[in-house]
Design an enzyme around this catalytic site. Structure first.
Site, mmCIF file in Angstrom:
data_model
loop_
_atom_site.group_PDB
_atom_site.id
_atom_site.type_symbol
_atom_site.label_atom_id
_atom_site.label_comp_id
_atom_site.label_asym_id
_atom_site.label_seq_id
_atom_site.Cartn_x
_atom_site.Cartn_y
_atom_site.Cartn_z
ATOM 1 N N ASP A 120 -17.859 45.841 -44.106
ATOM 2 C CA ASP A 120 -18.755 45.819 -45.003
ATOM 3 C C ASP A 120 -19.603 47.020 -45.205
ATOM 4 O OD1 ASP A 120 -18.117 42.977 -45.468
ATOM 5 O OD2 ASP A 120 -19.740 42.266 -43.937
ATOM 6 N N TYR A 159 -16.638 43.234 -31.966
ATOM 7 C CA TYR A 159 -17.683 43.815 -32.779
ATOM 8 C C TYR A 159 -18.972 43.606 -31.835
ATOM 9 C CZ TYR A 159 -15.231 42.967 -37.055
ATOM 10 O OH TYR A 159 -14.165 43.086 -38.060
ATOM 11 N N ASP A 212 -26.082 39.306 -44.881
ATOM 12 C CA ASP A 212 -26.639 40.620 -44.111
ATOM 13 C C ASP A 212 -27.892 41.088 -44.879
ATOM 14 O OD1 ASP A 212 -25.806 41.723 -46.691
ATOM 15 O OD2 ASP A 212 -23.806 42.473 -45.571
ATOM 16 N N ARG A 261 -20.118 37.300 -40.020
ATOM 17 C CA ARG A 261 -21.447 36.739 -41.001
ATOM 18 C C ARG A 261 -21.599 35.179 -40.989
ATOM 19 N NH1 ARG A 261 -20.898 39.104 -46.527
ATOM 20 N NH2 ARG A 261 -18.654 39.449 -45.947
#
Length: 203
Positions: free
Chosen positions: A27, A55, A69, A165
């Protein structure tokens, strides 16, 4: 701050090679590791796309946004009170396993040949695809109170194709708070670690 295709554009200019591709997007607000194929190396990229990934994510508890986000508009807010560390640890550990979660509406998954994010920008009502996502491990790094909200930092080891997300919002639901991804950094893809990577500015 740049898109995954912007990375390709920069590398084409720096390397003087037209045929360049990547093995999975990040992203625009995310940072971290991206595997790049150059020339004949582009033929090998499919071998990397489905690899598991690690992550580090900062989760903003107390706020949910349209994009999942910080880029999106706030759609839900709730003051975070009495957030018990033991409860957070328990919820994080319970995230380990197989989940079937809706993909973010601002994602590149295509419906009838068109990416979801384009439909989202037109504010179309779309039934979000449900996707299998696997969390192999989840480690709580820290919890930090910020005014009426709270930031929870995790390290997540997930299957290829997992949307962080979506995982973040699911964890928020389990804790009883809206949640959004504040910061995201990909540190590992399969056996490839970010410590072995070149910074884009140095290529």
């Amino acid at each position: 701050g740049i898109t995954s295709f912007d990375v390709i554009r920069r590398l084409r200019k720096k390397l003087g090679v037209r045929k360049i591709g990547h093995a999975g997007t990040l992203d625009p607000l995310a940072s971290g590791l991206m595997i790049i194929g150059v020339g004949v190396g582009t033929k090998k990229l499919t071998d990397f796309i489905k690899l598991d990934k690690i992550y580090v994510v900062d989760i903003l508890l107390g706020e949910r946004r349209t994009t999942g986000d910080m880029e999106g508009d706030i759609v839900e807010e709730k003051e975070v009170t009495n957030l018990d560390t033991k409860k957070v640890k328990k919820a994080v550990q319970e995230m380990i396993g197989i989940h079937h979660l809706p993909v973010p509406i601002y994602s590149a998954i295509k419906i009838k040949g068109e990416p979801l994010y384009k439909k989202a920008r037109r504010k179309e009502n779309v039934k979000l695809p449900i996707k299998k996502m696997v969390v192999y491990s989840a480690k709580l790094i820290k919890i930090k109170k910020e005014k009426k909200q709270c930031v929870v930092t995790l390290e997540l080891h997930v299957s290829g194709g997992t949307y962080i997300r979506s995982v973040v919002e699911e964890l928020g639901r389990r804790l009883g708070y809206p949640a959004t991804t504040k910061e995201l950094r990909r540190t590992r893809i399969g056996a490839h670690d970010i410590t072995h990577a070149d910074k884009l500015s140095k290529v």
